[in-house]
Design a protein around this motif. Sequence first.
Motif, mmCIF file in Angstrom:
data_model
loop_
_atom_site.group_PDB
_atom_site.id
_atom_site.type_symbol
_atom_site.label_atom_id
_atom_site.label_comp_id
_atom_site.label_asym_id
_atom_site.label_seq_id
_atom_site.Cartn_x
_atom_site.Cartn_y
_atom_site.Cartn_z
ATOM 1 N N ARG A 24 0.829 -1.210 0.000
ATOM 2 C CA ARG A 24 0.000 0.000 0.000
ATOM 3 C C ARG A 24 0.865 1.262 0.000
ATOM 4 O O ARG A 24 0.628 2.195 -0.735
ATOM 5 N N SER A 46 4.746 7.737 -10.291
ATOM 6 C CA SER A 46 3.476 7.472 -10.970
ATOM 7 C C SER A 46 3.711 7.061 -12.428
ATOM 8 O O SER A 46 2.997 6.232 -12.972
ATOM 9 N N GLU A 56 -1.097 1.805 -7.529
ATOM 10 C CA GLU A 56 -1.831 2.447 -6.434
ATOM 11 C C GLU A 56 -0.944 2.680 -5.208
ATOM 12 O O GLU A 56 -1.407 3.185 -4.193
#
Length: 112
Positions: A24, A46, A56
């Motif tokens: 995460r 990104s 993510e």
Amino acid sequence: MHELAICESIVHAVREHAAGRPVRTVHLRIGNLRQVVPDTLIFCWSLVTDGSDLAEVELLVERIEGRIRCRQCHGERVLDDYVFACDRCGGVDVEVVAGEEFLITALELTEA
Ligand SMILES: [Zn+2]
């Protein structure tokens, strides 16, 4: 833009340490003496992870201020001006004691 190459290294390290588990958040500790711009790093992250299983994953950057210590008088100070000299005795025989870090300090895994 060397942040791109750094992100590719981070991807590599994260995959190795996560060993297939979903991630995460990636915590990074970056010294201010590193020529790394956190916003650029996050932007590059990104780009590098786009469309992958890491898309993510969030990067959290902790900055560490630069510090130098004088070898003559043992004075220590924050290095905020890139002047590698002691502000107590004026000596230039100084060593960097903080600010050159570049570490992945933690991986937060997604709860299964
Ligand atoms: Zn000194």
